[in-house]
Design a protein around this motif. Structure first.
Motif, PDB file in Angstrom:
ATOM      1  N   THR A   3       5.356  -9.279  -3.646  1.00 54.54           N
ATOM      2  CA  THR A   3       4.715  -9.434  -4.945  1.00 54.54           C
ATOM      3  C   THR A   3       4.044 -10.807  -4.988  1.00 54.54           C
ATOM      4  N   VAL A   4       3.349 -11.089  -6.068  1.00 58.95           N
ATOM      5  CA  VAL A   4       2.592 -12.338  -6.179  1.00 58.95           C
ATOM      6  C   VAL A   4       2.783 -12.893  -7.585  1.00 58.95           C
ATOM      7  N   PRO A   5       2.823 -14.215  -7.752  1.00 60.48           N
ATOM      8  CA  PRO A   5       2.992 -14.762  -9.107  1.00 60.48           C
ATOM      9  C   PRO A   5       1.910 -14.263 -10.057  1.00 60.48           C
ATOM     10  N   PHE A   6       2.341 -13.968 -11.287  1.00 58.31           N
ATOM     11  CA  PHE A   6       1.387 -13.572 -12.326  1.00 58.31           C
ATOM     12  C   PHE A   6       1.517 -14.524 -13.504  1.00 58.31           C
ATOM     13  N   PRO A   7       0.425 -15.210 -13.888  1.00 60.22           N
ATOM     14  CA  PRO A   7      -0.880 -15.245 -13.232  1.00 60.22           C
ATOM     15  C   PRO A   7      -0.869 -16.033 -11.929  1.00 60.22           C
ATOM     16  N   PRO A   8      -1.834 -15.848 -11.013  1.00 62.86           N
ATOM     17  CA  PRO A   8      -3.079 -15.083 -11.156  1.00 62.86           C
ATOM     18  C   PRO A   8      -2.947 -13.598 -10.847  1.00 62.86           C
ATOM     19  N   GLY A   9      -1.824 -13.164 -10.251  1.00 59.38           N
ATOM     20  CA  GLY A   9      -1.658 -11.742  -9.963  1.00 59.38           C
ATOM     21  C   GLY A   9      -2.501 -11.232  -8.825  1.00 59.38           C
ATOM     22  N   LEU A  10      -2.868 -12.117  -7.903  1.00 63.11           N
ATOM     23  CA  LEU A  10      -3.726 -11.746  -6.777  1.00 63.11           C
ATOM     24  C   LEU A  10      -3.402 -12.636  -5.589  1.00 63.11           C
ATOM     25  N   GLY A  11      -3.165 -12.038  -4.429  1.00 61.56           N
ATOM     26  CA  GLY A  11      -2.843 -12.838  -3.264  1.00 61.56           C
ATOM     27  C   GLY A  11      -3.139 -12.100  -1.973  1.00 61.56           C
ATOM     28  N   VAL A  12      -3.434 -12.877  -0.927  1.00 56.98           N
ATOM     29  CA  VAL A  12      -3.630 -12.330   0.422  1.00 56.98           C
ATOM     30  C   VAL A  12      -2.708 -13.092   1.357  1.00 56.98           C
ATOM     31  N   PHE A  13      -1.959 -12.341   2.158  1.00 55.59           N
ATOM     32  CA  PHE A  13      -0.916 -12.944   2.981  1.00 55.59           C
ATOM     33  C   PHE A  13      -1.076 -12.494   4.429  1.00 55.59           C
ATOM     34  N   PHE A  14      -1.333 -13.461   5.310  1.00 56.76           N
ATOM     35  CA  PHE A  14      -1.469 -13.172   6.737  1.00 56.76           C
ATOM     36  C   PHE A  14      -0.130 -13.404   7.422  1.00 56.76           C
ATOM     37  N   ARG A  15       0.077 -12.653   8.489  1.00 53.78           N
ATOM     38  CA  ARG A  15       1.316 -12.743   9.249  1.00 53.78           C
ATOM     39  C   ARG A  15       1.036 -12.343  10.689  1.00 53.78           C
ATOM     40  N   GLN A  16       1.669 -13.051  11.608  1.00 57.32           N
ATOM     41  CA  GLN A  16       1.572 -12.701  13.020  1.00 57.32           C
ATOM     42  C   GLN A  16       2.981 -12.509  13.564  1.00 57.32           C
ATOM     43  N   SER A  17       3.282 -11.315  14.028  1.00 55.42           N
ATOM     44  CA  SER A  17       4.613 -11.011  14.527  1.00 55.42           C
ATOM     45  C   SER A  17       4.519 -10.253  15.839  1.00 55.42           C
ATOM     46  N   ARG A  18       5.180 -10.765  16.860  1.00 58.86           N
ATOM     47  CA  ARG A  18       5.170 -10.155  18.185  1.00 58.86           C
ATOM     48  C   ARG A  18       3.748  -9.864  18.634  1.00 58.86           C
ATOM     49  N   SER A  19       2.908 -10.908  18.490  1.00 59.78           N
ATOM     50  CA  SER A  19       1.520 -10.900  18.966  1.00 59.78           C
ATOM     51  C   SER A  19       0.620  -9.929  18.210  1.00 59.78           C
ATOM     52  N   CYS A  20       1.050  -9.463  17.042  1.00 60.12           N
ATOM     53  CA  CYS A  20       0.231  -8.566  16.225  1.00 60.12           C
ATOM     54  C   CYS A  20      -0.055  -9.223  14.878  1.00 60.12           C
ATOM     55  N   LEU A  21      -1.319  -9.264  14.512  1.00 63.42           N
ATOM     56  CA  LEU A  21      -1.766  -9.891  13.265  1.00 63.42           C
ATOM     57  C   LEU A  21      -1.861  -8.834  12.172  1.00 63.42           C
ATOM     58  N   SER A  22      -1.514  -9.223  10.951  1.00 65.27           N
ATOM     59  CA  SER A  22      -1.685  -8.334   9.807  1.00 65.27           C
ATOM     60  C   SER A  22      -2.115  -9.153   8.599  1.00 65.27           C
ATOM     61  N   ALA A  23      -2.775  -8.496   7.671  1.00 63.95           N
ATOM     62  CA  ALA A  23      -3.167  -9.123   6.405  1.00 63.95           C
ATOM     63  C   ALA A  23      -2.761  -8.191   5.276  1.00 63.95           C
ATOM     64  N   GLN A  24      -2.123  -8.747   4.261  1.00 61.57           N
ATOM     65  CA  GLN A  24      -1.607  -7.969   3.139  1.00 61.57           C
ATOM     66  C   GLN A  24      -2.278  -8.418   1.845  1.00 61.57           C
ATOM     67  N   LEU A  25      -2.838  -7.479   1.110  1.00 61.91           N
ATOM     68  CA  LEU A  25      -3.382  -7.749  -0.219  1.00 61.91           C
ATOM     69  C   LEU A  25      -2.403  -7.245  -1.255  1.00 61.91           C
ATOM     70  N   THR A  26      -2.053  -8.100  -2.223  1.00 60.33           N
ATOM     71  CA  THR A  26      -1.234  -7.714  -3.363  1.00 60.33           C
ATOM     72  C   THR A  26      -1.998  -8.034  -4.642  1.00 60.33           C
ATOM     73  N   PHE A  27      -2.004  -7.102  -5.572  1.00 65.28           N
ATOM     74  CA  PHE A  27      -2.734  -7.325  -6.825  1.00 65.28           C
ATOM     75  C   PHE A  27      -2.007  -6.627  -7.966  1.00 65.28           C
ATOM     76  N   ALA A  28      -2.019  -7.267  -9.110  1.00 58.55           N
ATOM     77  CA  ALA A  28      -1.421  -6.666 -10.298  1.00 58.55           C
ATOM     78  C   ALA A  28      -2.429  -5.756 -10.982  1.00 58.55           C
ATOM     79  N   GLU A  29      -1.927  -4.706 -11.613  1.00 59.89           N
ATOM     80  CA  GLU A  29      -2.794  -3.818 -12.375  1.00 59.89           C
ATOM     81  C   GLU A  29      -3.598  -4.631 -13.394  1.00 59.89           C
ATOM     82  N   GLY A  30      -4.870  -4.331 -13.469  1.00 59.10           N
ATOM     83  CA  GLY A  30      -5.736  -5.032 -14.402  1.00 59.10           C
ATOM     84  C   GLY A  30      -6.449  -6.220 -13.798  1.00 59.10           C
ATOM     85  N   VAL A  31      -5.990  -6.679 -12.617  1.00 64.51           N
ATOM     86  CA  VAL A  31      -6.664  -7.796 -11.939  1.00 64.51           C
ATOM     87  C   VAL A  31      -7.733  -7.269 -10.994  1.00 64.51           C
ATOM     88  N   LEU A  32      -7.378  -6.305 -10.147  1.00 67.74           N
ATOM     89  CA  LEU A  32      -8.341  -5.589  -9.313  1.00 67.74           C
ATOM     90  C   LEU A  32      -8.258  -4.103  -9.635  1.00 67.74           C
TER      91      LEU A  32
END
Length: 422
Positions: free
Chosen positions: A375-404
């Motif tokens: 989850t992400v603090p509200f406000p702003p209710g919007l966040g992008v979180f990158f992570r690299q685990s075992r040589s694999c990259l990922s990006a996670q978008l979290t958003f609260a209803e009404g923000v996106l």
């Protein structure tokens, strides 16, 4: 920084279904042994009694976790059996938005069986676990499965921090000076909140890359931004992608302000410091007029990062935050909400560098891939979180209803993926 998380949790719960939590998802080849998972949780309930606890204050007002008696079978996983991937995804969205059943509970697990494969989703209370700590907890369960011996009690001895007041106030003055410089002449940009009632839910989107794709992406980033510059380059990409959303909404203001969560553990701390939060923040400010120029944007972010590391902003912020523990969380939460509603955070960001805490196999089943749904603090209710685990990259978008909107969220993750691949 635990008390900061208490503040953000209280602040976020006032507008959303849940507070600050993260759901760690393991996609497995083959079916997971539900009973082995239950035994793993029960085995760790002894050495980690905080899994079922509530916060109390000592006679000198310092807060601490007070363990409670765990009800029978309270930590047993909830098992779901479904037909396909769409139903699996629906359950993951639902469990990530589900409050813990009990006030004293800080971890919950769901196992989803579908077509001969399993997906494990474990929800961690962010007030007690940070991202690496959550992954390390799953590693502890796997180690207990391989060698079912008694786990020794965890070392959770930490100072009460009721000393060195001069140093804490000095750190606070350093933080205030940095914030004054950051906010001088600021005309902040935030997305208008379209609102979905006081109990809104979070939406999630992931971009997952395999090891070969990750190697290609990191090579391009190193060529364009320099060695070990994955964090500022990724942040620059997110700036550009979200800037397009802000522009499409006709947002006013000139400046973006982004808090960036950074792990303060050294290499030796990974996998060992399991409980509690080991992070602090960097703070970045960028003019909307310069976001379109990627090389210029990356250099600006690098310069700000160097400056904040040089002036020890993360260290000072962590030290100064200890002064707030004497205050009740509703008071801190009210202050934080007042500040953030003035538009002093456009979105949130983090980059969790290479971590190998997620096991290759879990309870006898191969881990095909893993990702986080925080989850992400509200406000702003919007966040992008990158992570690299075992040589694999990922990006996670979290958003609260009404923000996106759902369509905007789809476009954001598609644009992030496209920019990283080019």
């Amino acid at each position: 920084m635990d008390w900061v998380l208490f503040c953000l949790d209280d602040m976020t719960r006032r507008d959303t279904v849940v507070g600050m939590s993260m759901q760690v998802v393991l996609e497995l080849e083959g079916e997971l042994d539900d009973d082995a998972l239950r035994r793993g949780f029960e085995a760790l309930a002894g050495p980690y009694p905080e899994l079922w606890a509530r916060v109390r204050r000592a006679w000198h007002m310092a807060p601490y976790w007070s363990p409670r008696r765990v009800p029978a079978a309270a930590l047993a996983p909830t098992v779901h059996r479904v037909g396909g991937d769409r139903e699996v995804r629906a359950i993951l969205e639902r469990t990530a938005n589900a409050p813990f059943p009990a006030r004293d509970q800080h971890i919950a697990a769901h196992v989803i069986h579908a077509a001969g494969k399993s997906t494990l989703a474990v929800i961690f209370d962010h007030r007690m676990f940070d991202a690496r700590g959550a992954e390390s907890f799953l590693r502890e369960i796997e180690q207990h499965f391989r060698r079912p011996t008694a786990t020794p009690p965890a070392d959770r001895s930490r100072p009460e921090h009721l000393d060195r007041w001069a140093e804490k106030f000095a750190a606070g003055r350093q933080v205030n000076a940095a914030l004054f410089k950051l906010f001088d002449g600021l005309k902040p940009r935030t997305l208008p909140d379209r609102g979905r009632g006081p109990r809104r839910r979070f939406g999630f989107r992931e971009v997952l890359f395999d090891a070969r794709e990750t190697e290609e992406i990191l090579a391009r980033i190193e060529d364009r931004a320099g060695l070990f510059m994955t964090m500022p380059y990724s942040l620059a990409i997110v700036f550009q992608v979200l800037h397009a959303v802000f522009e499409s909404r006709g947002v006013t203001g000139d400046d973006y302000v982004v808090p960036v969560m950074t792990d303060t553990r050294g290499p030796r701390g990974q996998g060992k410091e399991l409980l509690f939060n080991h992070f602090s923040f960097l703070l970045f400010r960028e003019s909307a007029a310069t976001v379109a120029d990627l090389p210029r944007l990356v250099e600006s972010l690098k310069e700000q990062m160097y400056e904040q590391v040089k002036t020890k902003l993360t260290v000072n912020l962590a030290e100064a935050s200890l002064l707030g523990r004497i205050l009740p969380t509703p008071v801190l939460s009210r202050v934080a909400r007042t500040v953030l509603r003035r538009g002093l955070a456009s979105f949130c960001f983090s980059f969790l560098g290479e971590t190998n805490q997620v096991p290759v196999s879990f309870l006898g089943a191969e881990v095909k891939r893993s990702y986080h749904m925080p989850t992400v603090p509200f406000p702003p209710g919007l966040g992008v979180f990158f992570r690299q685990s075992r040589s694999c990259l990922s990006a996670q978008l979290t958003f609260a209803e009404g923000v996106l909107t759902e369509a905007e969220a789809d476009r954001v993750v598609a644009d992030i993926e496209g920019k990283l691949r080019r």
